[in-house]
Write a protein that holds these residues in place. Sequence first.
Motif, PDB file in Angstrom:
ATOM      1  N   HIS A  51       0.830  -1.211   0.000  1.00 26.42           N
ATOM      2  CA  HIS A  51       0.000   0.000   0.000  1.00 26.42           C
ATOM      3  C   HIS A  51       0.859   1.254   0.000  1.00 26.42           C
ATOM      4  CE1 HIS A  51      -3.971  -1.944   1.610  1.00 26.42           C
ATOM      5  NE2 HIS A  51      -3.545  -2.469   0.473  1.00 26.42           N
ATOM      6  N   HIS A  52       1.961   1.244   0.734  1.00 24.45           N
ATOM      7  CA  HIS A  52       2.844   2.415   0.763  1.00 24.45           C
ATOM      8  C   HIS A  52       3.503   2.640  -0.598  1.00 24.45           C
ATOM      9  CE1 HIS A  52       3.259   2.061   5.417  1.00 24.45           C
ATOM     10  NE2 HIS A  52       2.183   2.734   5.056  1.00 24.45           N
ATOM     11  N   ILE A  53       3.888   1.544  -1.257  1.00 27.88           N
ATOM     12  CA  ILE A  53       4.475   1.661  -2.602  1.00 27.88           C
ATOM     13  C   ILE A  53       3.446   2.221  -3.575  1.00 27.88           C
ATOM     14  CG2 ILE A  53       5.402   0.352  -4.559  1.00 27.88           C
ATOM     15  CD1 ILE A  53       6.605  -1.600  -2.477  1.00 27.88           C
ATOM     16  N   LEU A  54       2.213   1.691  -3.518  1.00 25.79           N
ATOM     17  CA  LEU A  54       1.145   2.196  -4.386  1.00 25.79           C
ATOM     18  C   LEU A  54       0.851   3.659  -4.087  1.00 25.79           C
ATOM     19  CD1 LEU A  54      -1.366  -0.820  -4.378  1.00 25.79           C
ATOM     20  CD2 LEU A  54       0.150  -0.102  -6.240  1.00 25.79           C
ATOM     21  N   PHE A  55       0.911   4.037  -2.814  1.00 28.09           N
ATOM     22  CA  PHE A  55       0.677   5.440  -2.440  1.00 28.09           C
ATOM     23  C   PHE A  55       1.698   6.355  -3.124  1.00 28.09           C
ATOM     24  CE2 PHE A  55       1.693   9.141   0.118  1.00 28.09           C
ATOM     25  CZ  PHE A  55       0.443   9.704   0.330  1.00 28.09           C
ATOM     26  N   ILE A  56       2.960   5.966  -3.090  1.00 22.82           N
ATOM     27  CA  ILE A  56       4.012   6.785  -3.711  1.00 22.82           C
ATOM     28  C   ILE A  56       3.789   6.898  -5.217  1.00 22.82           C
ATOM     29  CG2 ILE A  56       6.485   6.885  -4.221  1.00 22.82           C
ATOM     30  CD1 ILE A  56       6.933   5.490  -1.472  1.00 22.82           C
ATOM     31  N   ILE A  57       3.466   5.761  -5.851  1.00 15.46           N
ATOM     32  CA  ILE A  57       3.255   5.755  -7.308  1.00 15.46           C
ATOM     33  C   ILE A  57       2.070   6.633  -7.690  1.00 15.46           C
ATOM     34  CG2 ILE A  57       2.603   4.317  -9.283  1.00 15.46           C
ATOM     35  CD1 ILE A  57       4.126   2.001  -7.896  1.00 15.46           C
ATOM     36  N   PHE A  58       0.930   6.416  -7.020  1.00 14.99           N
ATOM     37  CA  PHE A  58      -0.273   7.164  -7.387  1.00 14.99           C
ATOM     38  C   PHE A  58      -0.178   8.629  -6.974  1.00 14.99           C
ATOM     39  CE2 PHE A  58      -2.567   2.882  -7.052  1.00 14.99           C
ATOM     40  CZ  PHE A  58      -2.379   2.647  -8.404  1.00 14.99           C
ATOM     41  N   PHE A  59       0.537   8.928  -5.899  1.00 13.17           N
ATOM     42  CA  PHE A  59       0.751  10.329  -5.512  1.00 13.17           C
ATOM     43  C   PHE A  59       1.575  11.045  -6.577  1.00 13.17           C
ATOM     44  CE2 PHE A  59       3.117  13.736  -3.378  1.00 13.17           C
ATOM     45  CZ  PHE A  59       2.047  14.463  -2.846  1.00 13.17           C
ATOM     46  N   PHE A  60       2.589  10.364  -7.118  1.00 13.54           N
ATOM     47  CA  PHE A  60       3.379  10.931  -8.207  1.00 13.54           C
ATOM     48  C   PHE A  60       2.501  11.179  -9.428  1.00 13.54           C
ATOM     49  CE2 PHE A  60       5.745  10.000 -12.156  1.00 13.54           C
ATOM     50  CZ  PHE A  60       6.617  11.085 -12.146  1.00 13.54           C
ATOM     51  N   PHE A  61       1.707  10.179  -9.805  1.00 14.84           N
ATOM     52  CA  PHE A  61       0.803  10.331 -10.946  1.00 14.84           C
ATOM     53  C   PHE A  61      -0.138  11.518 -10.736  1.00 14.84           C
ATOM     54  CE2 PHE A  61       0.578   6.417 -13.817  1.00 14.84           C
ATOM     55  CZ  PHE A  61       1.894   6.082 -13.587  1.00 14.84           C
ATOM     56  N   TYR A  62      -0.708  11.609  -9.546  1.00 13.48           N
ATOM     57  CA  TYR A  62      -1.672  12.680  -9.244  1.00 13.48           C
ATOM     58  C   TYR A  62      -1.002  14.050  -9.294  1.00 13.48           C
ATOM     59  CZ  TYR A  62      -5.309  15.257  -6.713  1.00 13.48           C
ATOM     60  OH  TYR A  62      -6.283  16.161  -6.341  1.00 13.48           O
ATOM     61  N   LEU A 116      -8.719   2.445 -12.780  1.00 12.65           N
ATOM     62  CA  LEU A 116      -7.398   3.077 -12.711  1.00 12.65           C
ATOM     63  C   LEU A 116      -7.014   3.701 -14.047  1.00 12.65           C
ATOM     64  CD1 LEU A 116      -5.285   0.536 -10.593  1.00 12.65           C
ATOM     65  CD2 LEU A 116      -5.820   2.905  -9.997  1.00 12.65           C
ATOM     66  N   LEU A 117      -7.341   3.008 -15.138  1.00 14.40           N
ATOM     67  CA  LEU A 117      -7.054   3.563 -16.460  1.00 14.40           C
ATOM     68  C   LEU A 117      -7.783   4.882 -16.670  1.00 14.40           C
ATOM     69  CD1 LEU A 117      -7.251   0.365 -18.731  1.00 14.40           C
ATOM     70  CD2 LEU A 117      -5.205   1.698 -18.197  1.00 14.40           C
ATOM     71  N   VAL A 118      -9.062   4.936 -16.271  1.00 13.27           N
ATOM     72  CA  VAL A 118      -9.891   6.116 -16.511  1.00 13.27           C
ATOM     73  C   VAL A 118      -9.520   7.265 -15.583  1.00 13.27           C
ATOM     74  CG1 VAL A 118     -12.253   7.020 -16.446  1.00 13.27           C
ATOM     75  CG2 VAL A 118     -11.807   4.746 -17.397  1.00 13.27           C
ATOM     76  N   SER A 119      -9.326   6.970 -14.300  1.00 16.51           N
ATOM     77  CA  SER A 119      -9.193   8.041 -13.306  1.00 16.51           C
ATOM     78  C   SER A 119      -7.753   8.415 -12.974  1.00 16.51           C
ATOM     79  CB  SER A 119      -9.906   7.631 -12.010  1.00 16.51           C
ATOM     80  OG  SER A 119      -9.350   6.452 -11.475  1.00 16.51           O
ATOM     81  N   VAL A 120      -6.790   7.564 -13.329  1.00 16.58           N
ATOM     82  CA  VAL A 120      -5.394   7.842 -12.982  1.00 16.58           C
ATOM     83  C   VAL A 120      -4.507   7.940 -14.225  1.00 16.58           C
ATOM     84  CG1 VAL A 120      -3.372   7.032 -11.710  1.00 16.58           C
ATOM     85  CG2 VAL A 120      -5.649   6.718 -10.738  1.00 16.58           C
ATOM     86  N   VAL A 121      -4.532   6.899 -15.067  1.00 16.53           N
ATOM     87  CA  VAL A 121      -3.577   6.825 -16.174  1.00 16.53           C
ATOM     88  C   VAL A 121      -3.887   7.847 -17.269  1.00 16.53           C
ATOM     89  CG1 VAL A 121      -2.586   5.338 -17.946  1.00 16.53           C
ATOM     90  CG2 VAL A 121      -3.122   4.395 -15.690  1.00 16.53           C
ATOM     91  N   THR A 122      -5.143   7.902 -17.724  1.00 19.11           N
ATOM     92  CA  THR A 122      -5.495   8.831 -18.808  1.00 19.11           C
ATOM     93  C   THR A 122      -5.273  10.286 -18.430  1.00 19.11           C
ATOM     94  OG1 THR A 122      -7.123   7.251 -19.650  1.00 19.11           O
ATOM     95  CG2 THR A 122      -7.305   9.510 -20.419  1.00 19.11           C
ATOM     96  N   LEU A 151      -2.004  17.051 -11.908  1.00 18.74           N
ATOM     97  CA  LEU A 151      -2.413  18.393 -11.510  1.00 18.74           C
ATOM     98  C   LEU A 151      -1.502  19.446 -12.123  1.00 18.74           C
ATOM     99  CD1 LEU A 151      -3.313  18.042  -7.704  1.00 18.74           C
ATOM    100  CD2 LEU A 151      -4.850  18.054  -9.671  1.00 18.74           C
ATOM    101  N   LEU A 152      -0.193  19.230 -12.021  1.00 20.56           N
ATOM    102  CA  LEU A 152       0.763  20.216 -12.530  1.00 20.56           C
ATOM    103  C   LEU A 152       0.668  20.348 -14.044  1.00 20.56           C
ATOM    104  CD1 LEU A 152       3.146  22.135 -12.031  1.00 20.56           C
ATOM    105  CD2 LEU A 152       4.674  20.155 -12.239  1.00 20.56           C
ATOM    106  N   GLY A 153       0.704  19.210 -14.742  1.00 19.01           N
ATOM    107  CA  GLY A 153       0.704  19.240 -16.206  1.00 19.01           C
ATOM    108  C   GLY A 153      -0.555  19.840 -16.787  1.00 19.01           C
ATOM    109  N   ASN A 154      -1.722  19.435 -16.289  1.00 17.52           N
ATOM    110  CA  ASN A 154      -2.974  19.963 -16.821  1.00 17.52           C
ATOM    111  C   ASN A 154      -3.183  21.423 -16.436  1.00 17.52           C
ATOM    112  OD1 ASN A 154      -4.569  17.726 -18.258  1.00 17.52           O
ATOM    113  ND2 ASN A 154      -3.937  16.701 -16.393  1.00 17.52           N
TER     114      ASN A 154
END
Length: 313
Positions: free
Chosen positions: A22-33, A275-281, A37-40
Amino acid sequence: MDNHSSATEFCLLGFPGSQELHHILFIIFFFFYSVTLLGNTVIIVIVCVDKRLQSPMYIFVGHLSLLEILITSIIVPVMLWGLLLPGTQTISLNGCVAQLFLYLALGTTEFALVTVMAVDRYVAVCNPLRYNIIMNNCICVWMVIMSWAFRFLSEIWPVYATFQFTFCKSNPLNNFYCDRGQLLRLSCNETFFTEFVLFLMAVFIIIGSLIPTIVSYTSIISTILKIPSASGRRKAFSTCASHFTFVVIGYGSCLFLYVKPKQTRAAEYNRVASLLVSVVTPFLNPFIFTLRNDKVKEALRDGAKRCCHFLKD
């Protein structure tokens, strides 16, 4: 008379696995998020301030970036909170209604906007001499307004119908957000008819948006292939490449998630597609519309230079 009492809150089970995972996933998804936010946000800012990007195509891209920020912000913070804290995470019934409605309404608004962008590219490539007349400011504003308004209105009944059921089979939702399929699985009522109607509505919304896009790109490709010079073909295709890439990724993941007769399909299936719809895209959106677009790259370079000069002064 129904003696069952309906759940007033739900437990989001999130992701299986150990706390370390869960901690690893948190780091990955926090980076994605964060990148999302920054890019868009950068895309929205440069579209607003750079005069070279004051055209219909980039106005639509700006709205698309806003939608990506909103969609991911409805889902990801709740998911990150669940990954960071041990145990199950609860969400109230009203919170679940709000999350599901906004997620579906913003998602279907995105479909409408992508269709509008396909029509815009069709006019630009197939009828360039009349582009400024057809895609004038008034038409663009109405297209954006109708995309937002109609799609928000279209999701009122599906969400209302979902929460008319009594949820009496316990309250765990085997996902990281209020997934409609998981909600229907918890119902102690017969859901077949509602699921079938929701399936037809998903087909109408997604396929109905996809058909004009396919027709537009069929005409665009046909027109591009008729251009005699290779450089002319490359230039024409470059104006559509970013949007076409987004169409393939966005529609592919949403068809995978929503256009299926049985809404209560396996939790793992829904989790991956969500995950594809809400995180990756949303994460890929800034790269799709900057790396393949010369005008946006020029605007970013000029903006970076102005920021450097400002900081030096």
